[in-house]
Design a protein around this motif. Structure first.
Motif, PDB file in Angstrom:
ATOM      1  N   SER A 161       0.860  -1.064   0.092  1.00 57.78           N
ATOM      2  CA  SER A 161       0.142   0.137  -0.152  1.00 57.78           C
ATOM      3  C   SER A 161       0.998   1.278  -0.083  1.00 57.78           C
ATOM      4  O   SER A 161       1.480   1.528   0.999  1.00 57.78           O
ATOM      5  CB  SER A 161      -0.963  -0.128   1.086  1.00 57.78           C
ATOM      6  OG  SER A 161      -1.882   0.884   1.067  1.00 57.78           O
ATOM      7  N   ILE A 172      -2.118  -0.604  -4.577  1.00 58.53           N
ATOM      8  CA  ILE A 172      -2.440  -1.557  -3.366  1.00 58.53           C
ATOM      9  C   ILE A 172      -2.405  -2.940  -3.945  1.00 58.53           C
ATOM     10  O   ILE A 172      -3.060  -3.165  -5.087  1.00 58.53           O
ATOM     11  CB  ILE A 172      -3.820  -1.033  -2.999  1.00 58.53           C
ATOM     12  CG1 ILE A 172      -3.896  -0.109  -1.992  1.00 58.53           C
ATOM     13  CG2 ILE A 172      -4.356  -2.292  -1.970  1.00 58.53           C
ATOM     14  CD1 ILE A 172      -5.525   0.663  -1.897  1.00 58.53           C
ATOM     15  N   ARG A 195      -5.938   6.117  -0.541  1.00 55.11           N
ATOM     16  CA  ARG A 195      -5.742   4.639   0.085  1.00 55.11           C
ATOM     17  C   ARG A 195      -6.508   4.434   1.633  1.00 55.11           C
ATOM     18  O   ARG A 195      -6.279   5.082   2.342  1.00 55.11           O
ATOM     19  CB  ARG A 195      -4.380   4.170   0.206  1.00 55.11           C
ATOM     20  CG  ARG A 195      -3.605   3.966  -1.143  1.00 55.11           C
ATOM     21  CD  ARG A 195      -2.220   3.966  -0.968  1.00 55.11           C
ATOM     22  NE  ARG A 195      -1.472   4.849  -0.144  1.00 55.11           N
ATOM     23  CZ  ARG A 195      -0.807   4.641   1.093  1.00 55.11           C
ATOM     24  NH1 ARG A 195      -0.776   3.647   1.633  1.00 55.11           N
ATOM     25  NH2 ARG A 195      -0.255   6.005   1.459  1.00 55.11           N
ATOM     26  N   GLY A 210     -10.058   2.471  -2.143  1.00 55.44           N
ATOM     27  CA  GLY A 210      -9.487   3.785  -2.698  1.00 55.44           C
ATOM     28  C   GLY A 210     -10.248   4.155  -3.916  1.00 55.44           C
ATOM     29  O   GLY A 210     -11.274   3.790  -4.231  1.00 55.44           O
TER      30      GLY A 210
END
Length: 245
Positions: A161, A172, A195, A210
């Protein structure tokens, strides 16, 4: 009538001495009954003193000094915050050492797969194998406006991430087990600051992670979605068609 013999001073002192001697014998015999550990404590003290003296005499400045850290017992994290912190430390250490996420935590089995974006919010553009400078495209692009929500395709745990991952931009990566195989899904070109998960977090299928963006090497805004099975990239479309329920 016989005259009383005068008591001599030395005789009186002798009698007192005898009395004290008897008292000392009685006291010496009685003390262990009240405190049986006195002898052992005294002996232990003598041993410690002797050991300390021997150590001081044998130590030199060239001796190696080692620090031993004793374990803190069987401590276990119990609160959600403690569990998350413990897991995050283990995951960070494993990844820093180049080890897979599964070496630090149990990867969950995904019992269902969903599309990473809601119907009607995207259109398909470049697919798997499309030409790229010096390589081929390893995923499927979902073109959509900046800010369109992106969801986890299945239950899993986050192994990456970051706000910047090579040409992928904000990325991610989530690890799962599907039909006994290790499956990684990659979500890239996300918008900065959106995120919703960090390394070590675990997610459910369909959970928001996200927003679509245009970060990294990309023209326009889209979600770049990859699927890796046992570390090998595969075409996401046939895999999604087979597994989405």
């Amino acid at each position: 009538m016989r005259p009383r013999r005068a008591t001599r001073p030395w005789a009186k002192a002798k009698a007192v001495g005898a009395t004290l001697a008897v008292g000392a014998m009685i006291t010496g015999a009685a003390l262990p009954a009240f405190n049986p550990e006195i002898t052992s404590v005294a002996a232990a003290s003598a041993e410690v003193t002797t050991a300390a003296s021997d150590f001081a005499q044998s130590y030199t400045s060239t001796d190696e000094i080692r620090a031993e850290i004793a374990p803190r017992g069987n401590f276990a994290a119990t609160t959600p915050e403690e569990i998350k912190e413990t897991r995050s430390r283990a995951v960070a250490a494993a990844i820093a050492a180049g080890m897979p996420l599964g070496s630090a935590m149990e990867i969950p089995v995904a019992d269902r797969v969903v599309m990473p974006m809601a119907d009607g919010t995207y259109t398909f553009t470049d697919g798997f194998g499309a030409s790229r400078p010096g390589r081929s495209h390893l995923g499927q692009d979902f073109a959509a406006g900046v800010g369109t929500p992106i969801n986890a395709a299945m239950t899993g745990c986050v192994s990456r991430s970051t706000e910047s991952y090579q040409g992928y931009g904000v990325t991610i990566q989530i690890e799962s087990i599907v039909d006994g195989q290790a499956v990684s899904t990659v979500y890239s070109h996300l918008n900065y600051g959106t995120r919703a998960v960090e390394v070590g977090d675990c997610v459910e299928a369909g959970q928001y992670i996200g927003d679509v963006g245009s970060t990294g090497y990309v023209f326009g805004s889209c979600l770049h979605f990859e699927v890796h099975i046992n570390t090998v990239a595969v075409d996401p479309m046939p895999w999604l068609e087979k597994n989405v329920s």
